[in-house]
Design a protein around this motif. Structure first.
Motif, PDB file in Angstrom:
ATOM      1  N   LYS A 148       6.075  17.875   4.472  1.00 30.87           N
ATOM      2  CA  LYS A 148       4.919  18.305   5.262  1.00 30.87           C
ATOM      3  C   LYS A 148       4.914  19.818   5.433  1.00 30.87           C
ATOM      4  O   LYS A 148       3.866  20.457   5.348  1.00 30.87           O
ATOM      5  CB  LYS A 148       4.914  17.612   6.622  1.00 30.87           C
ATOM      6  N   ALA A 149       6.091  20.416   5.659  1.00 27.52           N
ATOM      7  CA  ALA A 149       6.183  21.868   5.803  1.00 27.52           C
ATOM      8  C   ALA A 149       5.818  22.560   4.494  1.00 27.52           C
ATOM      9  O   ALA A 149       5.089  23.562   4.483  1.00 27.52           O
ATOM     10  CB  ALA A 149       7.588  22.265   6.246  1.00 27.52           C
ATOM     11  N   GLU A 150       6.303  22.031   3.393  1.00 29.10           N
ATOM     12  CA  GLU A 150       5.976  22.609   2.087  1.00 29.10           C
ATOM     13  C   GLU A 150       4.479  22.491   1.800  1.00 29.10           C
ATOM     14  O   GLU A 150       3.855  23.423   1.285  1.00 29.10           O
ATOM     15  CB  GLU A 150       6.774  21.903   0.985  1.00 29.10           C
ATOM     16  N   PHE A 151       3.895  21.368   2.175  1.00 29.65           N
ATOM     17  CA  PHE A 151       2.459  21.163   1.989  1.00 29.65           C
ATOM     18  C   PHE A 151       1.660  22.176   2.806  1.00 29.65           C
ATOM     19  O   PHE A 151       0.692  22.755   2.319  1.00 29.65           O
ATOM     20  CB  PHE A 151       2.091  19.729   2.394  1.00 29.65           C
ATOM     21  N   ALA A 152       2.081  22.424   4.041  1.00 31.36           N
ATOM     22  CA  ALA A 152       1.394  23.400   4.890  1.00 31.36           C
ATOM     23  C   ALA A 152       1.501  24.803   4.290  1.00 31.36           C
ATOM     24  O   ALA A 152       0.513  25.560   4.268  1.00 31.36           O
ATOM     25  CB  ALA A 152       1.976  23.373   6.295  1.00 31.36           C
ATOM     26  N   ASN A 153       2.694  25.165   3.781  1.00 27.23           N
ATOM     27  CA  ASN A 153       2.866  26.483   3.160  1.00 27.23           C
ATOM     28  C   ASN A 153       1.993  26.631   1.923  1.00 27.23           C
ATOM     29  O   ASN A 153       1.394  27.688   1.696  1.00 27.23           O
ATOM     30  CB  ASN A 153       4.330  26.714   2.793  1.00 27.23           C
ATOM     31  N   LEU A 154       1.908  25.586   1.130  1.00 30.96           N
ATOM     32  CA  LEU A 154       1.074  25.651  -0.071  1.00 30.96           C
ATOM     33  C   LEU A 154      -0.399  25.762   0.287  1.00 30.96           C
ATOM     34  O   LEU A 154      -1.160  26.473  -0.382  1.00 30.96           O
ATOM     35  CB  LEU A 154       1.333  24.426  -0.957  1.00 30.96           C
ATOM     36  N   ASN A 155      -0.832  25.085   1.348  1.00 36.22           N
ATOM     37  CA  ASN A 155      -2.223  25.203   1.787  1.00 36.22           C
ATOM     38  C   ASN A 155      -2.537  26.616   2.245  1.00 36.22           C
ATOM     39  O   ASN A 155      -3.613  27.147   1.968  1.00 36.22           O
ATOM     40  CB  ASN A 155      -2.523  24.205   2.907  1.00 36.22           C
ATOM     41  N   LYS A 156      -1.589  27.266   2.954  1.00 35.63           N
ATOM     42  CA  LYS A 156      -1.789  28.654   3.380  1.00 35.63           C
ATOM     43  C   LYS A 156      -1.905  29.572   2.172  1.00 35.63           C
ATOM     44  O   LYS A 156      -2.762  30.454   2.117  1.00 35.63           O
ATOM     45  CB  LYS A 156      -0.624  29.113   4.259  1.00 35.63           C
ATOM     46  N   LYS A 157      -1.055  29.355   1.189  1.00 35.00           N
ATOM     47  CA  LYS A 157      -1.073  30.201  -0.003  1.00 35.00           C
ATOM     48  C   LYS A 157      -2.377  30.029  -0.775  1.00 35.00           C
ATOM     49  O   LYS A 157      -2.957  30.997  -1.265  1.00 35.00           O
ATOM     50  CB  LYS A 157       0.125  29.866  -0.902  1.00 35.00           C
ATOM     51  N   VAL A 158      -2.870  28.798  -0.865  1.00 32.44           N
ATOM     52  CA  VAL A 158      -4.143  28.544  -1.544  1.00 32.44           C
ATOM     53  C   VAL A 158      -5.266  29.264  -0.820  1.00 32.44           C
ATOM     54  O   VAL A 158      -6.145  29.876  -1.442  1.00 32.44           O
ATOM     55  CB  VAL A 158      -4.410  27.022  -1.642  1.00 32.44           C
ATOM     56  N   ALA A 159      -5.262  29.225   0.516  1.00 33.17           N
ATOM     57  CA  ALA A 159      -6.302  29.903   1.291  1.00 33.17           C
ATOM     58  C   ALA A 159      -6.260  31.414   1.055  1.00 33.17           C
ATOM     59  O   ALA A 159      -7.309  32.060   0.893  1.00 33.17           O
ATOM     60  CB  ALA A 159      -6.140  29.588   2.774  1.00 33.17           C
TER      61      ALA A 159
END
Length: 106
Positions: free
Chosen positions: A41-52
């Motif tokens: 879940k933490a990795e998913f959140a970090n990847l979403n931030k990077k995509v944004a």
């Protein structure tokens, strides 16, 4: 008839045992540790931030392209370094400029 019923009992028994054992293993494998889920879940959140962030950069580049299009007038032949080679294309002079000075490194 008796052989057929014995065969059916055997096939059904083997099927029940194999599905029961396979089902038991799937339950254990399907339940990953809670720690692993929180890491994902933490990795998913970090990847979403990077995509944004990357999408914002793309929007900025699309609205403000930084491409310089145009020509630079040819320099005076006296001001050109000796390593530049003057050539002509359709009667217009252009210069081949070396990327690095190979004479000074030898």
């Amino acid at each position: 008839m008796r052989k057929f019923s014995m065969l059916m009992v055997f096939v059904v028994g083997v099927s029940v045992l194999s599905f029961g054992l396979a089902g038991g293993m799937d339950d254990e494998a399907a339940k990953p540790a809670g720690n692993e889920i929180s890491e994902l879940k933490a990795e998913f959140a970090n990847l979403n931030k990077k995509v944004a962030e990357l999408e914002e950069k793309v929007r900025q580049l699309e609205t403000n392209p930084q491409i310089a299009i145009g020509s630079v007038p040819a320099p005076d032949s006296k001001a050109v370094p000796k390593s530049w080679q003057q050539r002509q294309f359709n009667g217009q002079p252009y210069y081949v400029v070396p990327l690095m000075d190979t004479k000074s490194k030898r």
